[in-house]
Scaffold this active site. Sequence first.
Site, mmCIF file in Angstrom:
data_model
loop_
_atom_site.group_PDB
_atom_site.id
_atom_site.type_symbol
_atom_site.label_atom_id
_atom_site.label_comp_id
_atom_site.label_asym_id
_atom_site.label_seq_id
_atom_site.Cartn_x
_atom_site.Cartn_y
_atom_site.Cartn_z
ATOM 1 N N ASP A 25 41.908 67.696 -15.522
ATOM 2 C CA ASP A 25 41.380 68.390 -14.356
ATOM 3 C C ASP A 25 40.581 69.574 -14.879
ATOM 4 O O ASP A 25 41.148 70.585 -15.285
ATOM 5 C CB ASP A 25 42.551 68.839 -13.461
ATOM 6 N N LYS A 86 32.179 76.103 -14.210
ATOM 7 C CA LYS A 86 31.964 74.889 -13.413
ATOM 8 C C LYS A 86 30.913 75.094 -12.327
ATOM 9 O O LYS A 86 30.187 74.174 -11.968
ATOM 10 C CB LYS A 86 33.292 74.485 -12.778
ATOM 11 N N GLU A 184 38.333 64.421 -7.406
ATOM 12 C CA GLU A 184 39.589 65.168 -7.390
ATOM 13 C C GLU A 184 40.532 64.749 -6.256
ATOM 14 O O GLU A 184 41.725 64.520 -6.500
ATOM 15 C CB GLU A 184 39.295 66.663 -7.327
ATOM 16 N N ASP A 206 41.486 70.262 -0.345
ATOM 17 C CA ASP A 206 41.562 70.845 -1.691
ATOM 18 C C ASP A 206 40.826 72.179 -1.721
ATOM 19 O O ASP A 206 39.602 72.225 -1.744
ATOM 20 C CB ASP A 206 40.934 69.857 -2.689
#
Lengths: 618, 174
Positions: A25, A86, A184, A206
């Site tokens: 992850d 990211k 994800e 999420d």
Amino acid sequence: MALLQIAEPGQSAAPHQHKLAAGIDLGTTNSLVATVRSGEAKVLLNQAGEAMVPSVVQYGAKQVVVGSAAVAAAVSDPENTIVSVKRLMGKGYQETLALTEKLPYQLIEQSGLVAIETAAGVKNPVEVSAEILATLANTASQTLGGELNGVVITVPAYFDDAQRQATKDAAKLAGLNVLRLLNEPTAAALAYGLDSGQEGIIAVYDLGGGTFDISILRLRRGVFEVLATGGDSALGGDDFDQALVALLQQQHDQPNLSASARRQYQQQAKAIKERLTSSDSTDYSFSADGQQLSGSVSRQQFEDLISPLVKQTIRACRQSLRDAGLTADEVLKVVLVGGSTRVPLVRQQVAAFFGSEPLTSIDPDQVVAIGAAIQANVLVGNKADNETLLLDVIPLSLGIETMGGLTEKIIPRNTVIPVARAQEFTTFKDGQTAMAIHVVQGERELVEDCRSLARFELRGIPPMPAGGAHIRVTFQVDADGLLSVSAMEKSTGVQASIQVKPSYGLTDDQVAQMISGSMQYARQDMQQRLLREQQVEAERVLEAVSAALATDAALLNEHELATIRDALRQLAELKQQGDTAAIKAAIEHTNQLTDDFAARRMDKSIRLALQGHKVDEV
Amino acid sequence: MNYFQLFDLPEQFELDLAELGSRYLALQKRFHPDNYAAGSERDRLLAVQQTANINDAYHSLKHPLLRAEHMLALRGIKLSNEQRSFTDPAFLMQQMELREQLAELATVVDPEQALYDIEQELQQQRKALLRALHQALASGTAAQDQLAAELVRKLKFFYKLQQELELIEQQLQD
């Protein structure tokens, strides 16, 4: 058509051998690695005993530091310490400038892309991510006692092509074999084992440090289908922190903060947020730039601050349900992912909107890595009887620029991938031999409102009168959501060559250069690595063809069979020797020889799949 | 490529969608690139192409309009991307009227009711056209095929209207 290795259910193609695989992850704030051991997926701890590695990289003049050790440097050395990289993946220089007030580093332009000037030289987001990936993979191979055969890396469901490509490039740079980029939320649903025994609609909410994702999945007969995805790539717990930082600034009348003071405020805000999950009010006291600051924040105050942000997420939930053609009461399960879902207001609002209590039994910080590990274990081939199939959709429409700066959609969003769609173009001048095509991704009408993915130049079109040439351009999106394009002139069958210039990505050459230029690989290592790659590929081809012969040799005549066996022997011999180019040529030769065999097997296999299916029905 | 053959289904307009769906899943399970994640590079590429085909075939057969287009294409009548002007003035007039009704929706007293009425109207017309299309395609003569093509062109208008209607519905809800 060529050879496909087809294993019948319950029967593995090669003698069983446990392979090492891990799920990663790669998060905005924290990253984790997990693996399946003795049938159980677990997050792995690094040498310091941590499961969560902060996605922070410090580039000192002498060494590169990753993780917790770099976090402290984020305060003392903010210019050289990259956090939340990211957010920069696959981003252009210009679009990143819009964020600069939040970023304390020296941003520079690297052929249109954003890069960062550090004490260790210029680093781009792909390189920074590669450092994090390499650190995690290292933890995994040390724990498992061997080199990893493959990894599954998770990405937000709506990551566009440039962002996915950048992630894959980072893995390549870190020397990892990517089995699949996995969305994800899909990973989270896998972690809860929702793929077995359940049927129905699942919503995955999420809210991580830097991104918000809502995905609507449908489970039917063991098949996972992503019906719709939505979210915001710039909304997360960091924004909750930012809101608190602004409040603290207000409370102490500090409109301007130095880079290091800002980090202090941020760390404090984070701590306040965490304390407010269990108490109604909290006191704080800290120092920044030599000033001692103290005060208190109530949960009500905090909730007032973040309420608009939470509402924004609920709006996205509503939109995604609408895209999926569903209403909230049709949702069977809601899965919570991301540390920010610990915030009570978030849980309340999600439960209220979906009308059911969300699943929270797995640590929301770990759930994605665990799902990725489960999938990695399947994809690497450790679970021959696997019945799960993940069907994904393309998160954003793919289109091309037409006259007047308008977009023409070629593959609409939420189309199941892999997908290939062809579009025909014609020349508008006599004797025209080249043509430019601009590929964009997004939902808006105007090209300038969409994201530019790439510009293609078609060359080598045979000269013909205007409108005479018909060029068929095929856009193909693979299971990872990555685009590739091919083109052909129809009347002459001439394959037009394509020059791909990714708008926000690295070309293959640039990636190769980065690999060879990276400190990790001296020149000789590089040669070794290329040889190793070809040997692995040769091994795969040998395995695949042998397995095919074992089940379907009857589809070949004696001569064909002998020729193929001969090619396999040659390939096996060359594989042992050290000539990279010769191995490559032998692989291509074998592939060519088996093309026709593969077509026959494919037909047979389609018939079998449908027959097996009919038997199931009876 | 004949999509009906791919799914081993009879080449006809009437289709059991549940059956198509389960055949689609059976093929997907067999060919999805995930089955080849640890396989050779070319096997992976081929799996991508094969599943892209399967996806395309499923997409085309699932929707009645695309299914009819595919059937006509197999019979040599290509409808997709055609540049042709419509020559049925009565039909065009009716379309314009429907469009005007849609445009006025925002200003009427009870938009919900008006919306419902138009939706019913559209649905009825669409059903009638689909029935006629079904018949024309079943006969298989060249003349009937041409009629079917004309019906498909008309249906395209109705599906477009339906999309616009849904958009307006969303705006009203917001």
